[in-house]
Each structure stands twice: as C-alpha cells, then as structure tokens.
Design a protein around this motif. Structure first.
Motif, PDB file in Angstrom:
ATOM      1  N   PHE A 116      32.912  53.505  34.813  1.00 11.90           N
ATOM      2  CA  PHE A 116      32.487  54.443  33.767  1.00 11.90           C
ATOM      3  C   PHE A 116      33.543  55.529  33.585  1.00 11.90           C
ATOM      4  O   PHE A 116      33.934  55.857  32.454  1.00 11.90           O
ATOM      5  N   LEU A 117      34.023  56.091  34.710  1.00 11.84           N
ATOM      6  CA  LEU A 117      35.047  57.120  34.631  1.00 11.84           C
ATOM      7  C   LEU A 117      36.333  56.554  34.022  1.00 11.84           C
ATOM      8  O   LEU A 117      36.995  57.213  33.213  1.00 11.84           O
ATOM      9  N   SER A 118      36.685  55.308  34.365  1.00 12.36           N
ATOM     10  CA  SER A 118      37.893  54.687  33.816  1.00 12.36           C
ATOM     11  C   SER A 118      37.805  54.586  32.302  1.00 12.36           C
ATOM     12  O   SER A 118      38.779  54.887  31.584  1.00 12.36           O
ATOM     13  N   ARG A 119      36.649  54.152  31.808  1.00 15.57           N
ATOM     14  CA  ARG A 119      36.486  54.057  30.359  1.00 15.57           C
ATOM     15  C   ARG A 119      36.602  55.428  29.696  1.00 15.57           C
ATOM     16  O   ARG A 119      37.221  55.573  28.628  1.00 15.57           O
ATOM     17  N   GLU A 120      36.037  56.464  30.320  1.00 10.65           N
ATOM     18  CA  GLU A 120      36.090  57.805  29.748  1.00 10.65           C
ATOM     19  C   GLU A 120      37.518  58.348  29.737  1.00 10.65           C
ATOM     20  O   GLU A 120      37.949  58.965  28.748  1.00 10.65           O
ATOM     21  N   ILE A 121      38.260  58.123  30.810  1.00  9.57           N
ATOM     22  CA  ILE A 121      39.645  58.596  30.874  1.00  9.57           C
ATOM     23  C   ILE A 121      40.481  57.944  29.786  1.00  9.57           C
ATOM     24  O   ILE A 121      41.240  58.600  29.070  1.00  9.57           O
ATOM     25  N   LEU A 122      40.337  56.624  29.633  1.00  6.64           N
ATOM     26  CA  LEU A 122      41.110  55.909  28.613  1.00  6.64           C
ATOM     27  C   LEU A 122      40.685  56.327  27.204  1.00  6.64           C
ATOM     28  O   LEU A 122      41.518  56.527  26.313  1.00  6.64           O
ATOM     29  N   GLY A 123      39.391  56.469  26.993  1.00  5.65           N
ATOM     30  CA  GLY A 123      38.881  56.813  25.666  1.00  5.65           C
ATOM     31  C   GLY A 123      39.280  58.191  25.201  1.00  5.65           C
ATOM     32  O   GLY A 123      39.326  58.457  23.992  1.00  5.65           O
ATOM     33  N   SER A 124      39.613  59.099  26.122  1.00  2.68           N
ATOM     34  CA  SER A 124      39.987  60.460  25.727  1.00  2.68           C
ATOM     35  C   SER A 124      41.277  60.488  24.922  1.00  2.68           C
ATOM     36  O   SER A 124      41.546  61.455  24.193  1.00  2.68           O
ATOM     37  N   THR A 125      42.115  59.437  25.013  1.00  5.69           N
ATOM     38  CA  THR A 125      43.351  59.368  24.227  1.00  5.69           C
ATOM     39  C   THR A 125      43.391  58.126  23.336  1.00  5.69           C
ATOM     40  O   THR A 125      44.464  57.701  22.900  1.00  5.69           O
ATOM     41  N   GLY A 126      42.218  57.528  23.067  1.00  5.96           N
ATOM     42  CA  GLY A 126      42.160  56.421  22.115  1.00  5.96           C
ATOM     43  C   GLY A 126      42.370  55.049  22.711  1.00  5.96           C
ATOM     44  O   GLY A 126      42.388  54.054  21.974  1.00  5.96           O
ATOM     45  N   LEU A 127      42.527  54.932  24.039  1.00 12.19           N
ATOM     46  CA  LEU A 127      42.646  53.626  24.677  1.00 12.19           C
ATOM     47  C   LEU A 127      41.254  53.077  24.965  1.00 12.19           C
ATOM     48  O   LEU A 127      40.273  53.829  25.058  1.00 12.19           O
ATOM     49  N   SER A 128      41.132  51.782  25.120  1.00 13.70           N
ATOM     50  CA  SER A 128      39.838  51.163  25.429  1.00 13.70           C
ATOM     51  C   SER A 128      40.045  50.074  26.476  1.00 13.70           C
ATOM     52  O   SER A 128      41.166  49.600  26.699  1.00 13.70           O
ATOM     53  N   ILE A 129      38.947  49.670  27.124  1.00 17.32           N
ATOM     54  CA  ILE A 129      39.021  48.671  28.184  1.00 17.32           C
ATOM     55  C   ILE A 129      37.852  47.703  28.067  1.00 17.32           C
ATOM     56  O   ILE A 129      36.752  48.089  27.684  1.00 17.32           O
ATOM     57  N   GLN A 130      38.115  46.452  28.368  1.00 16.53           N
ATOM     58  CA  GLN A 130      37.070  45.437  28.401  1.00 16.53           C
ATOM     59  C   GLN A 130      37.422  44.390  29.454  1.00 16.53           C
ATOM     60  O   GLN A 130      38.581  44.285  29.881  1.00 16.53           O
ATOM     61  N   GLU A 131      36.384  43.610  29.881  1.00  8.68           N
ATOM     62  CA  GLU A 131      36.586  42.579  30.892  1.00  8.68           C
ATOM     63  C   GLU A 131      36.429  41.221  30.247  1.00  8.68           C
ATOM     64  O   GLU A 131      35.408  40.936  29.618  1.00  8.68           O
ATOM     65  N   ASN A 132      37.450  40.344  30.358  1.00  9.36           N
ATOM     66  CA  ASN A 132      37.442  39.025  29.718  1.00  9.36           C
ATOM     67  C   ASN A 132      37.684  37.897  30.706  1.00  9.36           C
ATOM     68  O   ASN A 132      38.139  36.815  30.325  1.00  9.36           O
ATOM     69  N   GLY A 133      37.394  38.157  31.984  1.00  8.17           N
ATOM     70  CA  GLY A 133      37.619  37.115  32.989  1.00  8.17           C
ATOM     71  C   GLY A 133      36.570  36.018  32.946  1.00  8.17           C
ATOM     72  O   GLY A 133      35.544  36.119  32.266  1.00  8.17           O
ATOM     73  N   THR A 134      36.828  34.951  33.731  1.00  7.42           N
ATOM     74  CA  THR A 134      35.907  33.826  33.831  1.00  7.42           C
ATOM     75  C   THR A 134      35.184  33.895  35.170  1.00  7.42           C
ATOM     76  O   THR A 134      35.844  33.938  36.225  1.00  7.42           O
ATOM     77  N   PRO A 135      33.852  33.953  35.167  1.00 12.30           N
ATOM     78  CA  PRO A 135      33.113  34.022  36.430  1.00 12.30           C
ATOM     79  C   PRO A 135      33.519  32.878  37.368  1.00 12.30           C
ATOM     80  O   PRO A 135      33.632  31.726  36.958  1.00 12.30           O
ATOM     81  N   GLY A 136      33.754  33.214  38.644  1.00 10.79           N
ATOM     82  CA  GLY A 136      34.175  32.226  39.625  1.00 10.79           C
ATOM     83  C   GLY A 136      35.664  32.006  39.683  1.00 10.79           C
ATOM     84  O   GLY A 136      36.167  31.373  40.615  1.00 10.79           O
ATOM     85  N   HIS A 137      36.412  32.519  38.678  1.00 11.50           N
ATOM     86  CA  HIS A 137      37.859  32.333  38.645  1.00 11.50           C
ATOM     87  C   HIS A 137      38.630  33.658  38.601  1.00 11.50           C
ATOM     88  O   HIS A 137      39.823  33.669  38.313  1.00 11.50           O
ATOM     89  N   GLY A 138      37.955  34.737  38.843  1.00  4.25           N
ATOM     90  CA  GLY A 138      38.621  36.032  38.903  1.00  4.25           C
ATOM     91  C   GLY A 138      38.271  36.947  37.734  1.00  4.25           C
ATOM     92  O   GLY A 138      37.803  36.497  36.686  1.00  4.25           O
ATOM     93  N   ALA A 139      38.460  38.242  37.960  1.00  2.43           N
ATOM     94  CA  ALA A 139      38.212  39.255  36.920  1.00  2.43           C
ATOM     95  C   ALA A 139      39.505  39.484  36.127  1.00  2.43           C
ATOM     96  O   ALA A 139      40.613  39.352  36.647  1.00  2.43           O
ATOM     97  N   ARG A 140      39.348  39.844  34.847  1.00  2.42           N
ATOM     98  CA  ARG A 140      40.501  40.133  33.983  1.00  2.42           C
ATOM     99  C   ARG A 140      40.141  41.340  33.099  1.00  2.42           C
ATOM    100  O   ARG A 140      39.326  41.219  32.186  1.00  2.42           O
ATOM    101  N   PHE A 141      40.740  42.475  33.406  1.00  4.13           N
ATOM    102  CA  PHE A 141      40.517  43.689  32.626  1.00  4.13           C
ATOM    103  C   PHE A 141      41.691  43.880  31.664  1.00  4.13           C
ATOM    104  O   PHE A 141      42.859  43.776  32.072  1.00  4.13           O
ATOM    105  N   GLU A 142      41.376  44.145  30.401  1.00  5.00           N
ATOM    106  CA  GLU A 142      42.391  44.359  29.381  1.00  5.00           C
ATOM    107  C   GLU A 142      42.243  45.773  28.810  1.00  5.00           C
ATOM    108  O   GLU A 142      41.176  46.138  28.301  1.00  5.00           O
ATOM    109  N   ILE A 143      43.315  46.521  28.920  1.00  3.63           N
ATOM    110  CA  ILE A 143      43.346  47.887  28.356  1.00  3.63           C
ATOM    111  C   ILE A 143      44.093  47.817  27.035  1.00  3.63           C
ATOM    112  O   ILE A 143      45.292  47.481  27.000  1.00  3.63           O
TER     113      ILE A 143
END
Length: 569
Positions: free
Chosen positions: A526-553
C-alpha cells in the motif's frame, strides 16, 4: 535688408504663438509617449509659420531666400514629425528609432539643401519673380522639377499616417474615436489648403495660406487636449497587448489550423518550428476534445495537462468560437492559464488530509488493537505457570511488538512521502541501495537497469525495499532469484521486478495493494503504491501463480530519461 508692411504678418504671428504654446504643452507632458513627437511637430510648425511671417515683411530677395531656407527646415520636418506622432499614438513607438528617423529625414535634408542653393541651380525653384499684393511685395517662386519630389514625399508620409489612424478607428471606444477624428481633422485642414496652393487655386497669387491654417489646427488640438484627453489616454495597441499577455493565446480557423499565437503560447508549444498554418492538434493534441465536438457551446473551459521540459504543467483552457450573430463559427480562440501551482497546492492539501486520516487510523485503531493484544497475552502469562505455554505467549508478544514497530516505521515513511521534492534518481543505484538494506539470504538479486533515471519521490528506494522483502518473505522454498529490468517502447517505460517464487494467487491480486491486506502488516505494498502515485507512477502485478511474482512500475512520459546507448532487456 529691406522691410515693408504686410497685413498678413499679425495673423501669422498669432498662429506662431498658438503653435508655440502647444509646443510648450508637449514639452511639459513628458509622461505621455506622444508628448515628445508632438512637441517636435509643433516646434516645426512654429518655425515654418514664424519664418514665413518675417518673409512677408522682407522686400528684398536675399533676405527672402534666407528666410525661405529657414522656413523649409520647418516645412520638411512637419510630415516626418506627424508620422512620428501617429506611430506613438497608435502604439507603434518601437518603430521610432534613431535609424528609422534618420531614414525618414534623408529626403527632407536633400530638399533643404536644394532650397539653400537655389541661386546656384534651378532644380527646385526654376525662377523667383516679384509681385504686388495688398500694397506689399510678394516674391513668387516658380516650381522646378525636384519640387514635386518634395510634394510627393510629404503627401506620402501624410497618407501613411492617416491609414495608421484609420486602422485604430474601427472598434475603438467612443473617446478614442473622437481623438482619432480630431487628429484626422488637424492633419487634413493644412493638407487640403496646401494642395489648393500648389495647384494655383489660392485666392492671393504667390501667397501660401497654409501657415494661416495652423491657427485653426491649434484650436482643434486644444479642444482635443482639454475636452477628450488627447495624448493623456491613448488607445490600446492590441498587437502589443496580445504579445505581452502572460497567458497563452491561440487563434485557429475553422479547419483547426493555427492562425496566430502569442509568445506565451509558443513557450507552451515548445516547438522550434514555425507553427502558424499547422494543424492545431499536431502541437496541442489536448485541445482535440474542444474542437472535435460540434455540439459544444460557444464558450467553455476545461483543464488540460501539457508536458514542459519533461514535467507536467496544468492549464485552465477557456475556449470560445468566433462567430457573427446567428452564423456558423469562423474560428476558435483558446486562452491558457497556468494553474500548475494551484493544482499542486490543492493536491498537496488533499494529500495532507489523506495522510492525517490514514495516520490517525493506523495509530489510533490498528495500534490500539495490537496493544490490546499485548495486554491480553501479558494477563494470560500472569495466570499461567506452564513454561511451554508462556514461551508461546512470549513469541506471540514478540510478533505483535514487531508489527507495531513496522507500523511506526510506516507512519514515519508515509509522513515523509511528498515532503521532499521529487528528484532524478539513478535506478541501478536505488536497487543497490535497497539490496544493502534487506537480508536476502541465499536469494540472488540482479539488476539490468544501467543508464535509466526516474523522476520520483526520494522514497523510491523504499518501494524497492518492500518488493525485495515481499519476495523473500512470501516467495516460498523455491525462490532463489529476484531480477530488476526495464522495458522501453516509445514514450512508455516499465520497471520490472520479477522472481521465480510461488507467485500470487489470482484471487488476491485485486486486493494486493489495499491497506491491511496480507499476512504481515498489510502496509508495505500500500505504501509503495502511494509513494509511486505521488509523482504519477503506478504499479501492478502481472505474474503467473506458481511461476513467480512480476511487478511492473509504469513511468509516464517526462518522468524518465535514458542515457545514450541504453537498451532495454
């Protein structure tokens, strides 16, 4: 030197006195930009009139020739001075330079020279013969071929000045129209009389009655000075206003081509090329929502964001159609008012309220619940003598204490978010800094972000720390690698953090960045999203369950830059 009586001397002397008084008035009113040229004009008229008055009482030819030369200094100065007056009055004083004035006086200087050397050449006056009128001698000057050069040049300057005045008449307020009319009358009276004299329609042959008219001109100008504030209130020079306005102004035609724009709008466009005649939406695509909607009213406004020097700038745009009554639009007008500071202030105020509410919730609600849990376990320990049970209670107390410590750390980081101005940060350096603050154990952390800089909150390193901690804490036993990389495509940049751990279940992804969600404090992402959003950046997770997490900023245009030869992996 022989003098004689002339009935025309006193009227001319009176006229010279009137114009002399107007010269004095012009000198005294130095605050007006027209005062200097006007005093110059009246001084030339005074010289012309006074010299002609003395010439009429001089009976001998040598004195007449000398006075004629002095008279012509005023005669040739009048049309030039009149042009200078009109230029200043109509807001074109920037054309009144030493160079331009010298050019205007080139022909008059030649004329004075020709008049002064009349006895040596007969190009300006071909002959001078005496004549009797009202009991006095009047010397009649017969015009030579170069006289018409003087006449043509003088009338050309007067015609130009009248055109300049007429250009200000249409659409001007009533007081300015009256001022312009007075100036037009003041110019036309002596011109018309002089034309009659030149073409021999004068009532007294050989007598130039043009100087007599300056008495009437003086009275007309005096009325303008005292009745209509002539030279005290000047008509607005709209081209100068258009250029001086700090708001951006753009005029477009019905084909949405740029017809004109002021310097402020050129700065907004940030285009080194000439934009006049080019498509409006090619340089200002944000305005397409105004001009493409045929159902919009004649006037509206909205807020747009236009990047400038790689940073977002916010503008309140007022849009209006040009149209005649009951007719279709003939063009478009856009006025840009920079509201970036106001927008940032409002955003900062909203962010401050949001922070206060959230920090209050964390400190009052969440921590209170955890403190209550600590007190419960302490009470249980007091009533329990079993060492094994108490050891379990102590472990639980330690966990709760660590969670409280994490929440206190969160409140500190959340409070600092947005306090310091965003800065350009080297992404590789941020990742190395974060890696040094996280115990990753046997997990390998690699990065392929050399040459990438991101404009973000200084707490960007905290985001990377949270991603690493989450990967190590929730990646499972198979996790052994975390990799940071980036993808660049045109105006888009994505910073990618991926691992080969357990991944994130599909059911959890929707709530992943919500406050309180998760197996630990539920505050890190939650804090990560707020820090990024304060300057117009955004974050989402697009990984495949069982094969690892993938966060894209996602980094917006203008908030990243790549060093030369930097390539995405």
């Amino acid at each position: 030197m022989i003098f004689q009586y002339s009935p025309f001397f006193l009227p001319l002397f009176f006229s010279a006195v009137v114009t002399g008084i107007l010269t004095y008035i012009g000198v005294r009113n130095r605050t007006s930009p027209v005062a200097g040229p006007f005093a110059f004009l009246m001084a030339a008229v005074t010289l012309w009139t006074a010299a002609y008055a003395v010439q009429l009482i001089a009976a001998d030819l040598p004195t007449t020739l000398l006075l004629t030369t002095i008279e012509y200094v005023g005669i040739v100065t009048v049309p030039v001075a009149w042009v200078l007056v009109v230029l200043c009055y109509t807001g074109r004083s920037h054309y009144v330079t030493k160079r331009n004035v010298a050019i205007l006086f080139a022909v008059p200087a030649l004329i004075v020279f020709l008049v002064a050397t009349t006895p040596l050449q007969h190009l300006f006056y071909s002959a001078i013969v005496p004549s009797m009128a009202y009991g006095s001698v009047i010397w009649v000057f017969e015009r030579g071929p170069l006289f018409w050069l003087h006449a043509a040049y003088s009338y050309l300057l007067l015609m130009v000045s009248l055109i300049l005045l007429a250009s200000r008449y249409s659409g001007a307020p009533k007081i300015y129209r009256r001022q312009i009319l007075i100036l037009g009358i003041a110019a036309c009276i002596p011109v018309l009389v002089n034309v009659l004299y030149i073409f021999s329609f004068d009532p007294v042959p050989g007598l130039d009655i043009t100087p007599f008219t300056f008495t009437v001109v003086g009275i007309v100008i005096a009325i303008g000075l005292f009745r209509y504030q002539l030279f005290l209130t000047l008509p607005v020079a709209y081209p100068q206003v258009f250029s001086a306005v700090s708001d951006g102004i753009i005029v477009a035609d019905t084909q949405n081509r740029i017809v004109d724009l002021n310097p402020a709008a050129r700065q907004i466009a940030e285009s080194p090329d000439e934009v006049i005649g080019r498509p409006l939406t090619g340089y200002f695509p944000q305005l397409s929502r105004f001009v493409n909607d045929g159902g919009k009213p004649a006037e509206s406004h909205g807020e747009v964001m236009i990047p400038k020097n790689g940073m977002p700038r916010y503008y309140d745009v007022v849009y209006q159609n040009f149209r005649a009554t009951g007719q279709d639009p003939t063009g478009h007008l856009f006025i840009f008012s920079d509201i970036t500071d106001r927008r940032l202030a409002l955003d900062a105020l909203a962010s401050a309220h949001k922070k206060l509410n959230l920090l209050s919730s964390v400190t009052r609600h969440d921590m209170m619940n955890k403190v209550t849990g600590l007190m419960v376990y302490l009470d249980l320990m007091k009533s329990q003598d079993d060492p094994a049970v108490n050891a379990a209670y102590i472990r639980r107390i330690d966990e709760i204490a660590l969670m409280i410590l994490d929440e206190i750390t969160f409140t500190r980081d959340y409070q600092e978010m947005g306090v310091k101005s965003p800065v350009w940060q080297d992404l590789s350096a941020c990742i190395l800094n974060a890696k040094s603050q996280v115990d990753t154990g046997t997990v390998s952390v690699t990065e392929q972000c050399a040459g990438v800089e991101v404009y973000a909150d200084p707490l960007l390193v905290k985001v990377i720390i949270n991603l690493l901690e989450n990967a190590v804490r929730h990646g499972g036993s198979h996790l052994d690698t975390v990799c940071f990389s980036f993808q660049h495509n045109g105006d888009s940049l994505f910073v990618v953090c991926e691992d080969n751990g357990a991944g994130i279940e599909e059911a959890d992804k929707a709530r992943l960045f919500s406050r309180g969600f998760g197996k630990h404090t539920g505050l890190g992402l939650f804090l990560s999203r707020e820090i990024l959003g304060s300057t117009g950046l955004s974050i989402q997770e697009n990984g495949t369950p069982g094969h690892g997490a993938r966060f894209e900023i996602a980094v917006p245009p203008g908030s990243f830059r790549l060093k030369e030869n930097t390539r995405a992996t």
